[in-house]
Write a protein that holds these residues in place. Structure first.
Motif, PDB file in Angstrom:
ATOM      1  N   ASN A  45       0.928  -1.099   0.022  1.00  0.00           N
ATOM      2  CA  ASN A  45      -0.282   0.003   0.088  1.00  0.00           C
ATOM      3  C   ASN A  45       0.766   1.420  -0.098  1.00  0.00           C
ATOM      4  OD1 ASN A  45      -2.230  -1.503   0.264  1.00  0.00           O
ATOM      5  ND2 ASN A  45      -2.725  -1.048   2.409  1.00  0.00           N
ATOM      6  N   GLU A  49      -1.527   4.942   3.971  1.00  0.00           N
ATOM      7  CA  GLU A  49      -3.047   4.461   3.738  1.00  0.00           C
ATOM      8  C   GLU A  49      -3.534   4.163   5.177  1.00  0.00           C
ATOM      9  OE1 GLU A  49      -5.049   3.758   1.031  1.00  0.00           O
ATOM     10  OE2 GLU A  49      -6.209   3.675   2.685  1.00  0.00           O
ATOM     11  N   GLY A 116      -4.775  -3.074  -0.377  1.00  0.00           N
ATOM     12  CA  GLY A 116      -5.677  -2.365  -1.048  1.00  0.00           C
ATOM     13  C   GLY A 116      -6.523  -1.386  -0.189  1.00  0.00           C
ATOM     14  N   TYR A 118      -8.465  -0.140   3.437  1.00  0.00           N
ATOM     15  CA  TYR A 118      -9.848  -0.180   4.156  1.00  0.00           C
ATOM     16  C   TYR A 118     -10.802   0.973   3.230  1.00  0.00           C
ATOM     17  CZ  TYR A 118      -7.986  -2.750   8.061  1.00  0.00           C
ATOM     18  OH  TYR A 118      -7.346  -3.782   8.896  1.00  0.00           O
ATOM     19  N   ASN A 119     -12.279   0.554   2.799  1.00  0.00           N
ATOM     20  CA  ASN A 119     -12.774   1.715   2.029  1.00  0.00           C
ATOM     21  C   ASN A 119     -13.575   2.325   3.247  1.00  0.00           C
ATOM     22  OD1 ASN A 119     -14.552   2.633   0.402  1.00  0.00           O
ATOM     23  ND2 ASN A 119     -15.715   0.985  -0.333  1.00  0.00           N
ATOM     24  N   LYS A 121     -14.432   6.583   3.839  1.00  0.00           N
ATOM     25  CA  LYS A 121     -14.524   7.830   3.355  1.00  0.00           C
ATOM     26  C   LYS A 121     -13.608   8.822   3.905  1.00  0.00           C
ATOM     27  CE  LYS A 121     -18.086  11.383   2.205  1.00  0.00           C
ATOM     28  NZ  LYS A 121     -18.185  12.129   3.569  1.00  0.00           N
ATOM     29  N   LYS A 127      -8.427   9.555   6.255  1.00  0.00           N
ATOM     30  CA  LYS A 127      -9.578   8.628   6.826  1.00  0.00           C
ATOM     31  C   LYS A 127      -9.469   8.230   8.454  1.00  0.00           C
ATOM     32  CE  LYS A 127      -9.287   5.781   2.680  1.00  0.00           C
ATOM     33  NZ  LYS A 127      -9.080   4.217   2.085  1.00  0.00           N
ATOM     34  N   GLN A 150     -15.320  -2.686   4.721  1.00  0.00           N
ATOM     35  CA  GLN A 150     -14.877  -3.043   3.170  1.00  0.00           C
ATOM     36  C   GLN A 150     -13.524  -2.927   2.718  1.00  0.00           C
ATOM     37  OE1 GLN A 150     -17.256  -4.688   1.415  1.00  0.00           O
ATOM     38  NE2 GLN A 150     -19.047  -4.109   2.804  1.00  0.00           N
ATOM     39  N   VAL A 151     -13.046  -4.120   2.096  1.00  0.00           N
ATOM     40  CA  VAL A 151     -11.667  -3.721   1.670  1.00  0.00           C
ATOM     41  C   VAL A 151     -11.523  -3.216   0.205  1.00  0.00           C
ATOM     42  CG1 VAL A 151      -9.303  -4.762   1.296  1.00  0.00           C
ATOM     43  CG2 VAL A 151     -10.756  -5.405   3.471  1.00  0.00           C
ATOM     44  N   LEU A 152     -10.719  -2.342  -0.243  1.00  0.00           N
ATOM     45  CA  LEU A 152     -10.744  -2.150  -1.457  1.00  0.00           C
ATOM     46  C   LEU A 152      -9.944  -2.665  -2.371  1.00  0.00           C
ATOM     47  CD1 LEU A 152     -10.070   1.852  -0.984  1.00  0.00           C
ATOM     48  CD2 LEU A 152     -11.856   0.941  -1.747  1.00  0.00           C
TER      49      LEU A 152
END
Lengths: 332, 253, 147
Positions: A45, A49, A116, A118-119, A121, A127, A150-152
């Motif tokens: 990553n 991130e 990826g 964490y999804n 916002k 974040k 969710q994981v991107l």
């Protein structure tokens, strides 16, 4: 990832929310940036991130899809089906596996990065969770039972390595790489820790005895401590002449002395400004040691010059760049 | 410490490190409009001309603190000068020194007037009667005095969007509550000593609450998340309970 | 485990002293001697009535060593509380039956609360820490008697 048990305090944090302090918006972010950056490098990553910051007693998480992760920071005994999950290296976990953490003996905070990211916002470019304001991170709060993250999707350049790891996985629900970053934190099990500091703007306003005691005596971390600051207890430190100070900028690592003479070390969630005299500033590299310390431990402050503090900072940056290049060799 | 002199007023600035990633430029030691003007002018200049390696800046009553990345600062200086191995603190101090020499600190900043509607008393201002009694004034007197002031925002701090404000009349200056409340609703307008202000988010606090505004002082989804900024002038005006409800429903800010 | 000779010696010491009660722990065996236990309808001298006790006590200890005593350890450093709030009913009391998921106490650290679960099924026989005590990581908090 589903949270089956939240642990003591688990939240989403990245390197912090910069650029908005002039509006009173705090930086927050992880307490141990060093561990976060290595965790991200291990999964490919970008360094800043967001990761999961796990405090003292870890969560039980259900990994719902095949995921590559890395765990750094303190050892909270990460386990899958009774088997230890190695830290400081990429680990590939197959879907429907439960990852559980226990309690920590040494250190305080663990970081869980996922390939990826964490999804979550981003709010004002970050974040990180801003608890007081209830924004950022996962709904502006710590994770609780039932939360699903969710994981991107991973980037294309991350895929080949993940495939390589995946191939090694025959029957187990997880597999890790054979290479790893040697644990760089050097956490000792001793109850005494040394924190290097540079003198603060108001150091000279303290009386001679206090100036001496600040470096010679030990201060205990009390349980009245959290991400905003660690309250210490020890010999009271007093000003030569009582002074009313105007509010000025403070930052992660600023050591303030309020009227009761007991030091407060400001941490990741500290406010942008403060009105108490600043006796010292923790060297940035030692914020890591602080992040891994707990109530009950004794702190001994050691003075270093600004030059030394800066050199330590640069040295760490160079180390991180080296790690990044080395990992790239294994991954590509 | 590095000293410099303003050409016009012959005052000096001092610079001190805030650890190895920050530097505080101080313009004085008291809350005063002329010091504030210099702070604002310098900050504006920094806003327009950020230097390479600068992360962000923040202003307070008498100073501007600049945060920077030592690695970036050193590598850029290295490229430019061929590397003298200077401390990045010194490099940044030098840059700020040059800026100080170039900025006209006495320019009158364009001020932004912000009018804040407040519903005084009742459930919104539980301490209004106490403040009135404390000064042997009527509740209406207190409201009249509070709304007749023009308040300068010296700085934003303590909480997102929270203004440190000067210019409140000593006639209504009231000490903080001896026992703070565990939770003060967002939008509460209060008095603490000679300060007045608005709580932009729910926090614990010891201010004497005299009213509440439906305006959002903290707007996390806006490009500029704070309604108020250092240098703004605030005026409070009284609205009724019905107007407050309408404001909230209308969602205007 | 105490021998008869050791027990006799202890009883003698207790008898001669002004103590009413003696508690001893040795390698997992706990011995409690209470002076002046009046057996109904008996006017037997103290020494005799005490003499009947050692056998009984020893028997009880033998039984107890067959039963498992599980120690609940603190998962974190912090301040131990017996109830959810000051003044509230304690989570558990001595004699209460617990299941593995039963919350027996709370440890507060850094303004965060960590619920301590029993982790075993059994009965609370002893509470080893006081409400408000500062606790180290791994410090024993409760003794649970499991089947």
């Amino acid at each position: 990832m589903e949270v089956l048990k939240a642990g003591l305090f688990t939240s989403i944090q990245d390197l912090g929310r910069t650029g908005y302090q002039k509006y009173g918006v705090i930086v927050s972010g992880v307490m141990d940036a060093f561990s976060l950056r290595i965790a991200n490098l291990l999964v490919g990553n970008p360094e800043p991130e967001a990761v999961m910051e796990i405090t003292m007693v870890g969560p039980h998480l259900k990994v719902k899809k095949n995921t590559m992760i890395a765990i750094t920071g303190a050892d909270l005994s990460p386990m899958i089906a009774g088997e230890r999950v190695p830290m400081w290296r990429p680990v590939y976990i197959t879907q429907d596996t439960i990852l559980q953490f226990g309690a920590c003996k040494i250190g305080c905070r663990t970081y869980l990065a996922v390939a990826g990211g964490y999804n979550i916002k981003a709010v004002m470019g970050s974040k990180s969770t801003y608890l007081r304001a209830g924004i950022g991170g996962f709904s502006g709060r710590a994770l609780s039972k039932g939360d699903v993250l969710q994981v991107l999707p991973v980037k294309d350049q991350q895929r080949p390595f993940i495939k390589k790891l995946q191939k090694n996985n025959q029957t187990k629900n997880f597999v890790s790489s054979l290479w790893y970053v040697p644990e760089p934190l050097g956490l000792a099990s001793s109850n005494n820790i040394v924190i290097r500091v540079t003198r603060g703007n108001e150091f000279s306003l303290f009386d001679a005895a206090s100036q001496k005691n600040f470096f010679e005596k030990s201060f205990q971390i009390t349980t009245q401590s959290d991400r905003m600051g660690y309250r210490l207890s020890g010999d009271a430190l007093t000003l030569e002449n009582p002074t009313e100070m105007l509010s000025e900028a403070v930052t992660f690592g600023t050591i303030q002395i309020p009227p009761d003479g007991q030091p407060i070390i400001l941490l990741a969630d500290c406010q942008t400004t403060g009105g108490y005299p600043k006796i010292a500033q923790v060297a940035r590299v030692d914020l890591t040691i602080l992040a891994q310390s707990k109530p009950g431990q004794l702190i001994h402050f050691s003075e270093i010059s600004l030059q030394e503090a800066e050199d330590l900072y640069i040295k760490r940056e160079i180390y991180l760049q080296k790690i990044k290049r080395t990992i790239a060799l294994y991954v590509n | 410490m590095i000293f410099s002199e303003d050409r016009c007023i012959n005052e000096s600035i001092t610079m001190m490190p805030l650890g190895e990633t920050g530097i505080t430029v101080s313009f004085g030691k008291t809350i005063a409009q002329d010091i504030h003007r210099q702070v604002k002018a310098f900050a504006n200049y920094l806003e327009q001309h950020p230097f390479l390696g600068m992360v962000e800046y923040i202003t307070s009553f008498c100073s501007v603190t600049v945060y920077y990345d030592p690695l970036q600062v050193r590598s850029i200086a290295h490229k430019q000068t061929g590397g003298s191995g200077s401390l990045s603190y010194q490099i940044v101090a030098g840059i700020l020194q040059e800026m100080f020499a170039m900025v006209n600190l006495n320019v009158e900043n364009k001020t932004n007037l912000v009018r804040i509607p407040v519903c005084y008393g009742g459930e919104f201002g539980q301490d209004l009667e106490y403040v009135a009694a404390y000064h042997k004034l009527s509740v209406q007197n207190v409201i009249d005095i509070h709304t007749s002031g023009r308040y300068l925002v010296y700085m934003i701090g303590f909480a997102p969007g929270f203004p440190y404000v000067g210019g409140m009349s000593p006639q209504i200056a009231t000490p903080r509550r001896s026992s703070p409340r565990l939770s003060i609703p967002k939008g509460s307008v209060g008095i603490a000593g000679t300060q007045t202000g608005v709580y932009p988010i729910e926090t614990p606090g010891g201010w004497q609450l005299i009213g509440r505004t439906p305006l959002a002082l903290f707007q996390p989804d806006s490009k500029i998340p704070s309604l108020l900024q250092a240098g703004d002038i605030i005026e409070f005006y009284s609205i009724t309970y019905e107007e407050y409800q309408a404001y909230e429903k209308g969602g205007c800010s | 485990m105490f021998t008869i000779e050791e027990l006799k010696e202890l009883i003698g010491i207790l008898d001669k002293s002004s103590l009413e009660r003696l508690e001893l722990e040795q390698e997992g065996t706990k011995l409690i001697l209470v002076k002046g236990v009046v057996l109904k309808n008996q006017e037997a001298p103290l020494l005799e009535s005490c003499q009947t006790s050692p056998e009984i006590v020893n028997e009880k200890l033998e039984q107890e060593s067959e039963i498992d005593l599980h120690k609940i350890l603190s998962p974190v450093v912090g301040t131990f509380y017996m109830a959810a709030e000051p003044g509230a009913k304690p989570f558990v009391t001595i004699g209460q039956k617990v299941l593995p998921e039963t919350v027996v106490g709370v440890v507060e650290v850094m303004k965060l609360f960590n619920e301590v679960e029993a982790q075993v099924e059994g009965e609370v026989v002893e509470i080893l820490a006081k409400d408000g005590d500062f606790i180290e990581y791994g410090q024993p908090l409760f003794l649970i008697q499991t089947k």
